[in-house]
Scaffold this motif. Structure first.
Motif, PDB file in Angstrom:
ATOM      1  N   ALA A  49      22.316   2.252  48.455  1.00 27.81           N
ATOM      2  CA  ALA A  49      21.255   3.240  48.678  1.00 27.81           C
ATOM      3  C   ALA A  49      21.859   4.548  49.177  1.00 27.81           C
ATOM      4  O   ALA A  49      21.435   5.642  48.786  1.00 27.81           O
ATOM      5  CB  ALA A  49      20.233   2.703  49.682  1.00 27.81           C
TER       6      ALA A  49
ATOM      7  N   LEU B 269      23.054  -3.542  49.938  1.00 26.55           N
ATOM      8  CA  LEU B 269      21.885  -2.717  49.639  1.00 26.55           C
ATOM      9  C   LEU B 269      22.008  -1.320  50.248  1.00 26.55           C
ATOM     10  O   LEU B 269      21.807  -0.307  49.570  1.00 26.55           O
ATOM     11  CB  LEU B 269      20.607  -3.407  50.133  1.00 26.55           C
ATOM     12  CG  LEU B 269      19.343  -2.573  50.018  1.00 26.55           C
ATOM     13  CD1 LEU B 269      19.016  -2.270  48.571  1.00 26.55           C
ATOM     14  CD2 LEU B 269      18.171  -3.269  50.679  1.00 26.55           C
ATOM     15  N   ILE B 270      22.355  -1.295  51.529  1.00 29.32           N
ATOM     16  CA  ILE B 270      22.432  -0.010  52.213  1.00 29.32           C
ATOM     17  C   ILE B 270      23.585   0.814  51.672  1.00 29.32           C
ATOM     18  O   ILE B 270      23.460   2.023  51.439  1.00 29.32           O
ATOM     19  CB  ILE B 270      22.591  -0.255  53.733  1.00 29.32           C
ATOM     20  CG1 ILE B 270      21.280  -0.786  54.283  1.00 29.32           C
ATOM     21  CG2 ILE B 270      23.019   1.001  54.462  1.00 29.32           C
ATOM     22  CD1 ILE B 270      20.057   0.028  53.914  1.00 29.32           C
TER      23      ILE B 270
ATOM     24  N   GLY C 266      22.155  -8.939  48.754  1.00 31.41           N
ATOM     25  CA  GLY C 266      21.920  -7.574  49.198  1.00 31.41           C
ATOM     26  C   GLY C 266      22.063  -7.325  50.688  1.00 31.41           C
ATOM     27  O   GLY C 266      21.929  -6.190  51.134  1.00 31.41           O
TER      28      GLY C 266
ATOM     29  N   ASP D 177      17.274   5.194  39.877  1.00 31.38           N
ATOM     30  CA  ASP D 177      16.449   4.489  40.854  1.00 31.38           C
ATOM     31  C   ASP D 177      17.163   3.199  41.243  1.00 31.38           C
ATOM     32  O   ASP D 177      17.945   2.642  40.479  1.00 31.38           O
ATOM     33  CB  ASP D 177      15.056   4.212  40.298  1.00 31.38           C
ATOM     34  CG  ASP D 177      15.110   3.236  39.142  1.00 31.38           C
ATOM     35  OD1 ASP D 177      15.514   3.672  38.044  1.00 31.38           O
ATOM     36  OD2 ASP D 177      14.807   2.051  39.328  1.00 31.38           O
ATOM     37  N   ILE D 178      16.851   2.717  42.435  1.00 30.67           N
ATOM     38  CA  ILE D 178      17.671   1.639  43.000  1.00 30.67           C
ATOM     39  C   ILE D 178      17.543   0.330  42.209  1.00 30.67           C
ATOM     40  O   ILE D 178      18.507  -0.423  42.073  1.00 30.67           O
ATOM     41  CB  ILE D 178      17.372   1.465  44.512  1.00 30.67           C
ATOM     42  CG1 ILE D 178      18.499   0.663  45.164  1.00 30.67           C
ATOM     43  CG2 ILE D 178      16.016   0.841  44.769  1.00 30.67           C
ATOM     44  CD1 ILE D 178      18.652   0.891  46.633  1.00 30.67           C
ATOM     45  N   GLU D 179      16.352   0.057  41.652  1.00 33.35           N
ATOM     46  CA  GLU D 179      16.184  -1.174  40.870  1.00 33.35           C
ATOM     47  C   GLU D 179      17.030  -1.115  39.597  1.00 33.35           C
ATOM     48  O   GLU D 179      17.586  -2.122  39.163  1.00 33.35           O
ATOM     49  CB  GLU D 179      14.711  -1.399  40.512  1.00 33.35           C
ATOM     50  CG  GLU D 179      13.796  -1.669  41.709  1.00 33.35           C
ATOM     51  CD  GLU D 179      13.827  -3.120  42.190  1.00 33.35           C
ATOM     52  OE1 GLU D 179      14.674  -3.903  41.722  1.00 33.35           O
ATOM     53  OE2 GLU D 179      12.995  -3.463  43.053  1.00 33.35           O
TER      54      GLU D 179
ATOM     55  N   PHE E 126      17.336   9.757  49.332  1.00 31.31           N
ATOM     56  CA  PHE E 126      17.442   8.349  49.717  1.00 31.31           C
ATOM     57  C   PHE E 126      16.251   7.616  49.097  1.00 31.31           C
ATOM     58  O   PHE E 126      15.125   8.112  49.140  1.00 31.31           O
ATOM     59  CB  PHE E 126      17.416   8.224  51.242  1.00 31.31           C
ATOM     60  CG  PHE E 126      17.799   6.865  51.744  1.00 31.31           C
ATOM     61  CD1 PHE E 126      19.135   6.534  51.902  1.00 31.31           C
ATOM     62  CD2 PHE E 126      16.835   5.918  52.047  1.00 31.31           C
ATOM     63  CE1 PHE E 126      19.504   5.274  52.362  1.00 31.31           C
ATOM     64  CE2 PHE E 126      17.194   4.658  52.508  1.00 31.31           C
ATOM     65  CZ  PHE E 126      18.533   4.332  52.663  1.00 31.31           C
ATOM     66  N   PRO E 127      16.466   6.446  48.470  1.00 32.07           N
ATOM     67  CA  PRO E 127      15.336   5.752  47.821  1.00 32.07           C
ATOM     68  C   PRO E 127      14.205   5.495  48.825  1.00 32.07           C
ATOM     69  O   PRO E 127      14.472   5.091  49.953  1.00 32.07           O
ATOM     70  CB  PRO E 127      15.951   4.432  47.353  1.00 32.07           C
ATOM     71  CG  PRO E 127      17.420   4.675  47.301  1.00 32.07           C
ATOM     72  CD  PRO E 127      17.718   5.691  48.358  1.00 32.07           C
ATOM     73  N   LEU E 128      12.976   5.735  48.397  1.00 33.15           N
ATOM     74  CA  LEU E 128      11.845   5.568  49.326  1.00 33.15           C
ATOM     75  C   LEU E 128      11.549   4.100  49.605  1.00 33.15           C
ATOM     76  O   LEU E 128      10.935   3.769  50.610  1.00 33.15           O
ATOM     77  CB  LEU E 128      10.592   6.239  48.760  1.00 33.15           C
ATOM     78  CG  LEU E 128      10.650   7.766  48.706  1.00 33.15           C
ATOM     79  CD1 LEU E 128       9.355   8.333  48.162  1.00 33.15           C
ATOM     80  CD2 LEU E 128      10.931   8.347  50.091  1.00 33.15           C
ATOM     81  N   ALA E 129      11.951   3.229  48.677  1.00 39.51           N
ATOM     82  CA  ALA E 129      11.735   1.800  48.883  1.00 39.51           C
ATOM     83  C   ALA E 129      12.986   1.049  48.430  1.00 39.51           C
ATOM     84  O   ALA E 129      13.700   1.511  47.549  1.00 39.51           O
ATOM     85  CB  ALA E 129      10.517   1.327  48.085  1.00 39.51           C
ATOM     86  N   PRO E 130      13.256  -0.099  49.041  1.00 42.02           N
ATOM     87  CA  PRO E 130      14.435  -0.879  48.638  1.00 42.02           C
ATOM     88  C   PRO E 130      14.134  -1.713  47.395  1.00 42.02           C
ATOM     89  O   PRO E 130      13.016  -1.660  46.872  1.00 42.02           O
ATOM     90  CB  PRO E 130      14.656  -1.788  49.844  1.00 42.02           C
ATOM     91  CG  PRO E 130      13.285  -2.024  50.384  1.00 42.02           C
ATOM     92  CD  PRO E 130      12.519  -0.755  50.135  1.00 42.02           C
ATOM     93  N   ILE E 131      15.109  -2.480  46.929  1.00 41.67           N
ATOM     94  CA  ILE E 131      14.832  -3.442  45.867  1.00 41.67           C
ATOM     95  C   ILE E 131      13.830  -4.470  46.405  1.00 41.67           C
ATOM     96  O   ILE E 131      13.728  -4.657  47.621  1.00 41.67           O
ATOM     97  CB  ILE E 131      16.119  -4.145  45.396  1.00 41.67           C
ATOM     98  CG1 ILE E 131      16.857  -4.792  46.572  1.00 41.67           C
ATOM     99  CG2 ILE E 131      17.037  -3.172  44.683  1.00 41.67           C
ATOM    100  CD1 ILE E 131      17.988  -5.710  46.162  1.00 41.67           C
ATOM    101  N   THR E 132      13.080  -5.097  45.518  1.00 44.41           N
ATOM    102  CA  THR E 132      12.080  -6.071  45.954  1.00 44.41           C
ATOM    103  C   THR E 132      12.770  -7.220  46.702  1.00 44.41           C
ATOM    104  O   THR E 132      13.675  -7.833  46.165  1.00 44.41           O
ATOM    105  CB  THR E 132      11.352  -6.657  44.736  1.00 44.41           C
ATOM    106  OG1 THR E 132      10.820  -5.587  43.988  1.00 44.41           O
ATOM    107  CG2 THR E 132      10.232  -7.579  45.161  1.00 44.41           C
ATOM    108  N   PRO E 133      12.335  -7.470  47.953  1.00 45.60           N
ATOM    109  CA  PRO E 133      12.952  -8.595  48.669  1.00 45.60           C
ATOM    110  C   PRO E 133      12.420  -9.930  48.136  1.00 45.60           C
ATOM    111  O   PRO E 133      11.252 -10.235  48.303  1.00 45.60           O
ATOM    112  CB  PRO E 133      12.537  -8.369  50.122  1.00 45.60           C
ATOM    113  CG  PRO E 133      11.351  -7.468  50.082  1.00 45.60           C
ATOM    114  CD  PRO E 133      11.335  -6.762  48.758  1.00 45.60           C
TER     115      PRO E 133
END
Lengths: 115, 491, 419
Positions: free
Chosen positions: A53, A49-50, A45, A28-30, A63-70
């Protein structure tokens, strides 16, 4: 040719490192962020980030459904500029009337300031 | 100090690796816009470079690592350095790979230097004036030649800091850790205490973040409806990507070049009473306000409605050695050229848009050799021990190597969802575009009543439809009127 | 995954993972550790990485002396770097009353064998010349205290425990318990997709307390549950930190601890200049330099309402910047790169809640660590494993049991709490 492909320039995280983290089970991305350190440097990021991902998608098929917490801030902010903020922010939302009275010395309406 | 334009070709000088460029090459980096204009009497390039009007720019003296250099007053320091043939400004944190400017828009770490007493200052944001002192960072002894580059060669693929020297017992591990601490960090603590101006609180009806085409249109609509609008952009000019565009635009029926169009919109906003802050970066959004940092102070902006029109981030994409100095986004190449600096004598452009075509033409007028990718070809990697010396392209006919001293890589644009995300707007994946977007409903609405997103930061949708700005501004205006009615007077 | 385990541990933070590792080391490898998010998603991934033995209570001092020893050997024992650096902790006081308390604590620390020494303002500058010591009444310094990089502790414990046979299930949440009136018979679990918004981050991305009309009710997608199942266990260990009261509530057990948001921020990385972690007892300011060179720290902010909230606030940023720039004026042009929040797990008497719960005989708690859970976990994991394996109650576990609140035997409070 053989050279590094830098996914995160700020923290020197290479494509190889991200692939290694995914292979180790950080899918997972986190978790990839924490294990490799991508997105934790100067740009936080904006650049990487992209890139990361998309590598996760390539390796896991999703593809991750959500990015890291902004998290704040988006751009680095000097501490000295923030030091006086305590005088202009308050813990409670005050009414318009009170605000004018409390913060007169520091309140500007944005006009007449240097643009 | 614009130079006289000498005979074409005379200034094409092969670059030497790892050393300073020759003085002829340095001169070659400064572009004489008059020459470009002369070769392009009727076209949009003439209009853009007439508009840039650098002919009368004042010069000043700056210092880089103790060396005296000439610069143009007010230009970004990164361009002053590039104009002097300096593209390697620091070394990366782990591998000590060379680092130089990449985005030229304050979004990457490439141009971090110590400027006067401030460590980690983006040289593409800080401006030249007499006496500015710039120092390279994280390099021993210098950014051009750094002995710690051996780290890069010792770890050819990656650097596994988690397991570094954990197998040799506590004593050796301890030695490694002390060494790692000495090597860590970029820049050193300032020697003096700076004293910035006190923060300023601003109350308004609408805060518009980002003054590209979407933000400009929205700010104008809201101001026309009588709302009090504060509009900020991190760049010193408005326009977003249009500022660096080499295309025509239409303003009130007349054909104008893109940067001129941008400034006409700015004039319109000011005439409408919008409080425009430029060089003002919205850095953080909280439940109760937005923190904006200008060159001199913090602004705490409270608004009934916040509109995020802050567009996209840009990067060069993934290819081998994509971090070498001399690799720029295509937009950065255009931006440098508009401001009178040619990033290289032989430039590879990998994009295929109208903007790429215009940029290739403009570069060729400056006597640069321009290489383009052929249909079906992609950039596999850059070559170079220090900065860029070539590129490897892969296409249907196989692989070929191109010699070049700069690459303008096709912009990889991805929505800058972060600010809206901090304000509570959920970022979501766009699986078709393989990126994340600020999730929005119809008319720029989001799950937060007071937050709107417009332009390329949001999910695909209404910005391509006619009158989208009127639709969004109608909902912003309605919200402001509603909350004003609840709390009493307008701000 | 199996149907039955000897021990199920709720929470794969450092406390749960350390306990799992020590259980496995004792031969109890039939252990399942679950976490509703990813590793490092909770407070273990959000703390400032301080490890110190300077406390005001003897129990804390002695435990932390041991924990420091474990941290020192962790990298080579567990084969993962945690960047433990013993730069010391430098405590500052700014009033006569606090100075007297500091003096008493330092005396106790010396009797417990720490190298703590008391310093004047001028002596503080010999350790950190950049500090403006105006107004500093008295300081204390223990050179053996230090800082770590928190995340690798979790990976190290997880990897070592898994190698011994422990099972780890992340993105797995407890939805309820079945009991026979005296003990837990099984746990109802739900496994969720790990590429959706992680559970821990929901608390960060949602406005505090909904904030009324600003946040529409349909906001924030719920995570899709992929699978529901139940497992039984002889013992259930709750290491869910600030979420522990919610877990206990599913068993109708009311815990007195409350979640309390604490925020941290981190600056641009600088070349090493700051040796110790500096902590100011007058305002809760603390800051240290990380292995990467960032200045990482926090400060007390009042008032912060109790409750799970991991949102960042401008109030914190303002308070922290003001306190830090006053203490180190040359940091004024140093830039903040990142800010985040996590939850302290506060108890009424500032001491943890540990051990078996009266009325639910196979439910063991390890919570209420007051923001010191991370630094105590290396040693507490061993004590928890011993407690579960031997079923014996040590003096420490008797002292820290939940029943003290019902009996009214609250412990003497710990005065050296920062952040």
């Amino acid at each position: 040719m053989s050279g590094k492909t830098l996914l995160c320039r700020c923290e020197d995280v290479t494509l190889d490192e991200v692939e290694h983290a995914i292979a180790k089970g950080h899918t997972d991305i986190e978790s990839v962020k924490r294990f490799t350190g991508f997105a934790t440097g100067w740009c936080q990021g904006k650049q990487c980030l992209i890139a990361c991902a998309r590598v996760i998608e390539d390796k896991t098929g999703a593809f991750p459904l959500a990015p890291i917490t902004p998290r704040p801030p988006v751009h680095p902010m000097p501490l000295g500029m923030l030091a006086g903020l305590a005088n202009v922010v308050s813990t409670e939302r005050v009414t318009h009337h009170e605000r004018g009275a409390v913060r007169k010395p520091n309140v500007g309406n944005g006009e007449g300031e240097s643009q | 100090m614009p130079t006289d334009h000498s005979a074409p070709g005379a200034l094409r000088i092969a670059r030497t690796r790892g050393t300073m460029r020759t003085s002829d090459d340095m001169t070659a980096r400064r572009v004489d816009h008059r020459a470009v204009r002369a070769q392009h009497p009727e076209g949009v390039l003439r209009a853009v470079y007439d508009y840039a009007a650098l002919d009368s720019a004042q010069t000043c003296g700056i210092r880089y690592d103790g060396r005296a250099l000439d610069a143009r007053v007010g230009e970004p320091l990164a361009l002053s350095l590039l104009a002097n043939g300096i593209d390697t400004l620091s070394r990366s944190v782990k591998f000590h790979r060379p680092r130089g400017p990449m985005c030229l828009r304050g979004n990457c770490e490439g141009c971090l230097t110590r400027v006067d007493d401030d460590p980690n200052t983006m040289a593409c944001v800080a401006r030249a004036h007499d006496g500015r002192e710039i120092r390279s960072q994280n390099a021993f002894p210098s950014a051009e030649l750094d002995v710690l580059r051996i780290t890069d060669w010792f770890f050819p693929k990656s650097f596994d800091h988690h397991h570094l020297m954990v197998r040799y017992g506590p004593a050796i591990n301890q030695v490694m850790q002390s060494f790692a601490r000495k090597m860590a960090g970029l820049g050193t603590l300032p020697t003096r205490a700076s004293e910035p101006m006190a923060p300023l609180a601003m109350d308004c009806d609408v805060l518009v973040v980002g003054l590209g085409p979407a933000g400009l249109a929205l700010a104008a609509q809201c101001a026309q409806a009588g709302l009090k609008v504060v509009a900020v952009d991190e760049e010193p000019d408005v326009g977003g990507f249009l500022r660096d565009s080499l295309q025509w635009h239409t303003h009130e029926g007349a054909r104008v070049c893109a940067p001129a169009w941008c400034d006409l919109q700015l004039a319109k906003l000011r005439a409408l009473g919008v409080s425009v802050r430029l060089g003002a970066a919205a850095c953080a959004t909280f439940d109760d306000g937005t923190l904006v940092i200008t060159g001199e102070r913090a602004l705490w902006v409270r608004a009934r409605a916040r509109v995020f029109a802050n567009g996209s981030h840009e990067s060069v994409g993934n290819f081998e050695n994509n971090d070498l100095p001399g690799i720029y986004t295509e937009r950065a190449v255009a931006r440098a050229l508009r401001q009178g600096v040619r990033v290289g004598a032989t430039v590879l452009l990998t994009g295929g848009s109208d903007e790429t075509d215009a940029l290739a033409l403009a570069l060729s007028h400056t006597d640069a050799t321009v290489h383009r990718v052929q249909p079906g070809e992609t950039l596999r990697g850059a070559k170079g021990m220090g900065d860029v010396s070539g590129a490897v392209l892969v296409g249907p006919k196989g692989e070929r190597t191109v010699s070049c001293d700069a690459i303008g890589a096709e912009n990889v644009r991805t929505p800058a969802f972060e600010l809206a995300g901090q304000a509570g707007v959920e970022p979501r994946a766009s699986l078709t575009r393989r990126c994340f977007v600020a999730h929005s409903h119809e008319a720029g609405r989001t799950e937060r009543r007071d937050v709107f997103v417009v332009g390329s930061v949001r999910s695909e949708g209404d910005t391509r439809e006619p009158d989208w700005d009127a639709t969004v501004s109608a909902s912003v205006i309605a919200l402001c009127k509603e909350t004003a009615a609840q709390t009493g007077a307008s701000r | 995954m199996k149907k039955h385990y000897r021990v199920v541990i709720i929470g794969a933070g450092i406390m749960g993972l350390s306990a799992a590792y020590h259980l496995a080391r004792r031969g109890i490898t039939d252990v399942l550790v679950i976490d509703r998010g990813y590793l490092c998603g909770g407070a273990s991934g959000r703390n400032g990485g301080g490890v110190r033995a300077q406390f005001s209570s003897e129990t804390n001092i002695r435990l932390m002396r041991e924990s420091i020893e474990i941290c020192r050997d962790f990298a080579t024992e567990m084969k993962i770097n945690v960047w433990f650096r013993q730069g010391g902790y430098l405590f500052l006081t700014r009033s006569k009353a606090q100075a007297a308390q500091l003096e008493a604590s330092a005396g106790l620390q010396k009797r417990c064998g720490l190298a703590t020494r008391l310093l004047s303002g001028r002596e503080v500058q010999s350790i950190v010349p950049e500090i403006d010591t105006q107004g500093v009444e008295l300081a204390s310094f223990n050179p053996d205290d230090g800082v770590v990089f928190p995340w690798p502790f979790l990976w190290g414990y997880a990897q070592a425990a898994e190698a011994l046979g422990v099972e780890l299930a992340t993105f797995t949440e407890v939805e309820g318990f079945a009991t026979d009136g005296k003990r837990i018979t099984s746990l109802a679990l739900a496994r969720t997709a790990h590429d959706a918004l992680a559970a821990h981050d929901r608390a960060e991305r949602t406005s505090a307390h909904g904030r009324g009309p600003q946040l529409a009710p349909e906001s924030h997608t719920e995570r899709p549950v992929q699978e529901r199942f139940s497992v039984s266990a002889e013992t259930v260990l709750c290491c869910a930190g600030a979420w522990s009261p919610n877990i206990a509530k599913m068993l109708d057990i009311s815990l007195p601890n409350v979640p309390h948001r604490h925020e941290i921020c981190s600056t641009e990385p600088l070349k090493p200049w700051l040796g110790p972690l500096v902590a100011d007892l007058s305002n809760g300011l603390y800051f240290s330099q990380s292995a990467r060179g960032e200045i990482v720290g926090g400060v007390s902010v009042e008032p912060v309402p109790h409750g799970i909230n991991q949102r960042s606030s401008v109030q914190f940023l303002a308070t922290y910047a003001q306190a830090l720039v006053r203490t180190v004026p040359s940091m004024a042009s140093v830039k903040v790169l990142r800010q985040w929040a996590g939850c302290y797990d506060l108890t009424p008497d500032q001491s943890p809640i540990v051990g078996r719960v009266d009325g639910c005989e196979n439910f063991v708690l390890a919570c209420g660590f007051m923001g010191h859970g991370f630094m105590m976990a290396p040693v507490m994991g061993r004590h928890l494993a011993e407690h579960i394996a031997t079923e014996e109650t040590s003096a420490l576990f008797a002292q820290w049991n939940l029943r003290r609140f019902a009996e009214g035997n609250l412990l003497k409070s710990e005065s050296m709490i920062i952040g």
